[in-house]
Design a protein around this motif. Structure first.
Motif, mmCIF file in Angstrom:
data_model
loop_
_atom_site.group_PDB
_atom_site.id
_atom_site.type_symbol
_atom_site.label_atom_id
_atom_site.label_comp_id
_atom_site.label_asym_id
_atom_site.label_seq_id
_atom_site.Cartn_x
_atom_site.Cartn_y
_atom_site.Cartn_z
ATOM 1 N N GLY A 194 0.826 -1.197 0.000
ATOM 2 C CA GLY A 194 0.000 0.000 0.000
ATOM 3 C C GLY A 194 0.866 1.256 0.000
ATOM 4 O O GLY A 194 2.065 1.215 0.316
ATOM 5 N N TRP A 195 0.265 2.397 -0.321
ATOM 6 C CA TRP A 195 1.002 3.659 -0.448
ATOM 7 C C TRP A 195 0.533 4.680 0.580
ATOM 8 O O TRP A 195 -0.651 4.739 0.912
ATOM 9 N N ILE A 196 1.492 5.470 1.060
ATOM 10 C CA ILE A 196 1.201 6.581 1.955
ATOM 11 C C ILE A 196 1.707 7.858 1.302
ATOM 12 O O ILE A 196 2.801 7.869 0.712
ATOM 13 N N GLU A 197 0.905 8.937 1.374
ATOM 14 C CA GLU A 197 1.252 10.185 0.688
ATOM 15 C C GLU A 197 1.089 11.377 1.623
ATOM 16 O O GLU A 197 0.095 11.493 2.339
ATOM 17 N N PHE A 198 2.085 12.260 1.593
ATOM 18 C CA PHE A 198 2.106 13.483 2.392
ATOM 19 C C PHE A 198 2.113 14.691 1.460
ATOM 20 O O PHE A 198 2.800 14.683 0.433
ATOM 21 N N THR A 199 1.408 15.754 1.829
ATOM 22 C CA THR A 199 1.435 17.015 1.090
ATOM 23 C C THR A 199 1.657 18.145 2.083
ATOM 24 O O THR A 199 0.821 18.363 2.967
ATOM 25 N N GLU A 200 2.798 18.832 1.975
ATOM 26 C CA GLU A 200 3.119 19.901 2.918
ATOM 27 C C GLU A 200 3.853 21.039 2.203
ATOM 28 O O GLU A 200 4.602 20.806 1.253
ATOM 29 N N PRO A 201 3.659 22.277 2.669
ATOM 30 C CA PRO A 201 4.282 23.429 2.014
ATOM 31 C C PRO A 201 5.641 23.790 2.605
ATOM 32 O O PRO A 201 5.919 23.520 3.778
ATOM 33 N N ASP A 202 6.465 24.404 1.771
ATOM 34 C CA ASP A 202 7.659 25.112 2.240
ATOM 35 C C ASP A 202 7.244 26.567 2.411
ATOM 36 O O ASP A 202 6.968 27.255 1.423
ATOM 37 N N PRO A 203 7.166 27.080 3.645
ATOM 38 C CA PRO A 203 6.668 28.441 3.849
ATOM 39 C C PRO A 203 7.636 29.542 3.436
ATOM 40 O O PRO A 203 7.280 30.719 3.484
ATOM 41 N N GLY A 228 5.524 24.589 20.062
ATOM 42 C CA GLY A 228 6.484 23.535 19.736
ATOM 43 C C GLY A 228 6.322 22.968 18.348
ATOM 44 O O GLY A 228 6.879 21.912 18.028
ATOM 45 N N VAL A 229 5.561 23.657 17.492
ATOM 46 C CA VAL A 229 5.308 23.196 16.139
ATOM 47 C C VAL A 229 6.346 23.761 15.181
ATOM 48 O O VAL A 229 6.653 24.952 15.209
ATOM 49 N N ASN A 230 6.884 22.899 14.337
ATOM 50 C CA ASN A 230 7.846 23.290 13.310
ATOM 51 C C ASN A 230 7.093 23.434 11.984
ATOM 52 O O ASN A 230 6.713 22.440 11.373
ATOM 53 N N ILE A 231 6.879 24.676 11.541
ATOM 54 C CA ILE A 231 6.111 24.870 10.307
ATOM 55 C C ILE A 231 6.922 24.491 9.066
ATOM 56 O O ILE A 231 6.378 24.472 7.959
ATOM 57 N N HIS A 232 8.195 24.195 9.248
ATOM 58 C CA HIS A 232 9.043 23.718 8.151
ATOM 59 C C HIS A 232 9.130 22.191 8.169
ATOM 60 O O HIS A 232 10.151 21.614 7.780
ATOM 61 N N ILE A 233 8.060 21.545 8.563
ATOM 62 C CA ILE A 233 8.063 20.088 8.716
ATOM 63 C C ILE A 233 8.313 19.382 7.388
ATOM 64 O O ILE A 233 8.739 18.214 7.366
ATOM 65 N N TYR A 234 8.098 20.073 6.268
ATOM 66 C CA TYR A 234 8.337 19.468 4.957
ATOM 67 C C TYR A 234 9.788 19.007 4.834
ATOM 68 O O TYR A 234 10.095 18.070 4.062
ATOM 69 N N GLU A 235 10.707 19.639 5.568
ATOM 70 C CA GLU A 235 12.119 19.254 5.523
ATOM 71 C C GLU A 235 12.374 17.945 6.264
ATOM 72 O O GLU A 235 13.322 17.213 5.940
#
Length: 330
Positions: A194-203, A228-235
């Motif tokens: 099966g496949w897992i997919e993520f979609t996140e922005p680089d702010p 404690g949230v990292n908005i650059h989580i795409y990295e």
């Protein structure tokens, strides 16, 4: 409320899936007023906006009609820009009877509804912590189900349940430690192959003017310091995927996301979407030591400037496959 009913609510496991159907409940008639109070206590107000009342949450954004409208706009823009709802090689599988799909942080459920309509042979389960956003039953195709669940407490399904797992635009919801736990649990419920997919922005803004770049930096610092949230989580997500022996065939795709009237209607609404997002981070003005009025005036000035400089940012999709059941995991 009867003591028995009240205790059952207090002692309920936090990862329990709740079904909100009063007609089938066991509550006594004289419990209704207390039940209403309990539901109202699920929310708190801060700076004029409604938030879920849960100390374990780190989500930056409110849970109200304004955010629901903004998230709807965001989904429509993203679907248009990507020319579809997914990039994983699952289209053929989704048209096969018995295929199961899981959508995490579904919000208003538009992605799940679209998938249900486009792939009637599949069954879609969409989960979110806030059931107030869910569409009514008459707005859903019969192969789509919505469940109330907080993913940080675990995904309430057995291992090897889903053929496709989708998690999109959750940059504001989890700490890095929570991301790691959630990804592991999503892989657990994912079927082999099966496949897992993520979609996140680089702010980080491209062609961004100095003032707006400074504003995004303030946002990043405020989110890190307060929630404690990292908005650059795409990295970080690619690192988490590559670190899991259960996943293979890692893929990365990205698109430009232009903002401003220079890019027509899409750009106009994309810039408006960013503005609404910044306005929804209600602790940001105080963090920047200014009033709400000063903050909104600042946004107006910066966004006029941003349109002139033709700004954009990048959105990433990462997808990978769970290894075959016959492949040993070392």
């Amino acid at each position: 409320m009867s003591k028995k009913s009240k205790n059952s609510l207090i002692n309920a496991s936090k990862n329990e899936v709740w079904k909100h159907d009063l007609d089938s409940s066991n509550f006594e008639t004289n419990d209704i007023n207390e039940l209403t109070s309990l539901l109202l206590d699920s929310y708190k107000t801060y700076n004029g906006r409604q938030f879920l009342n849960d100390d374990d949450l780190n989500c930056l954004l409110p849970s109200d009609k304004i955010v629901l409208e903004r998230s709807t706009l965001s989904y429509l823009l993203m679907r248009h820009r990507w020319k579809g709802n997914f990039c994983s090689p699952v289209k053929e599988k989704l048209n096969t009877s018995g295929t199961t799909i899981l959508d995490i942080g579904c919000g208003s459920g538009l992605w799940a509804i679209d998938m249900g309509l486009n792939h009637p042979s599949s069954s879609i389960i969409a989960i979110d912590i806030d059931p107030s956003k869910f569409p009514s039953k008459d707005q859903c195709p019969p192969n789509v189900c919505f469940l109330t669940c907080n993913a940080i407490y675990g995904i309430p399904f057995p291992q090897n349940t889903f053929d496709f797992v989708n998690i999109s635009m959750m940059w504001s919801a989890f700490t890095e430690a929570q991301w790691i736990l959630i990804i592991k649990d999503l892989v657990r419920v994912l079927k082999h192959n099966g496949w897992i997919e993520f979609t996140e922005p680089d702010p980080t803004l491209r062609n961004g003017v100095k003032n707006l770049a400074w504003l995004i930096e303030c946002l990043s610092n405020a989110c890190r310091d307060i929630t404690g949230v990292n908005i650059h989580i795409y990295e970080e997500i690619p690192k988490y995927i590559r670190a899991m022996d259960e996943l293979e065939d890692f893929n990365c795709m990205h698109i430009d996301y232009p903002m401003g009237e220079w890019y027509g209607y899409f750009g106009k609404y994309a810039l408006e979407n960013l503005k609404r997002t910044l306005q929804s981070v209600v602790f940001l003005p105080k963090y920047m030591k200014m009033s709400n009025e000063e903050f909104n005036n600042l946004l107006d000035d910066y966004f006029k400037e941003a349109n002139e400089f033709k700004i954009s940012f990048t959105v990433y999709k990462y997808f990978a496959k769970k290894v075959s059941k016959n492949v040993p995991i070392i």
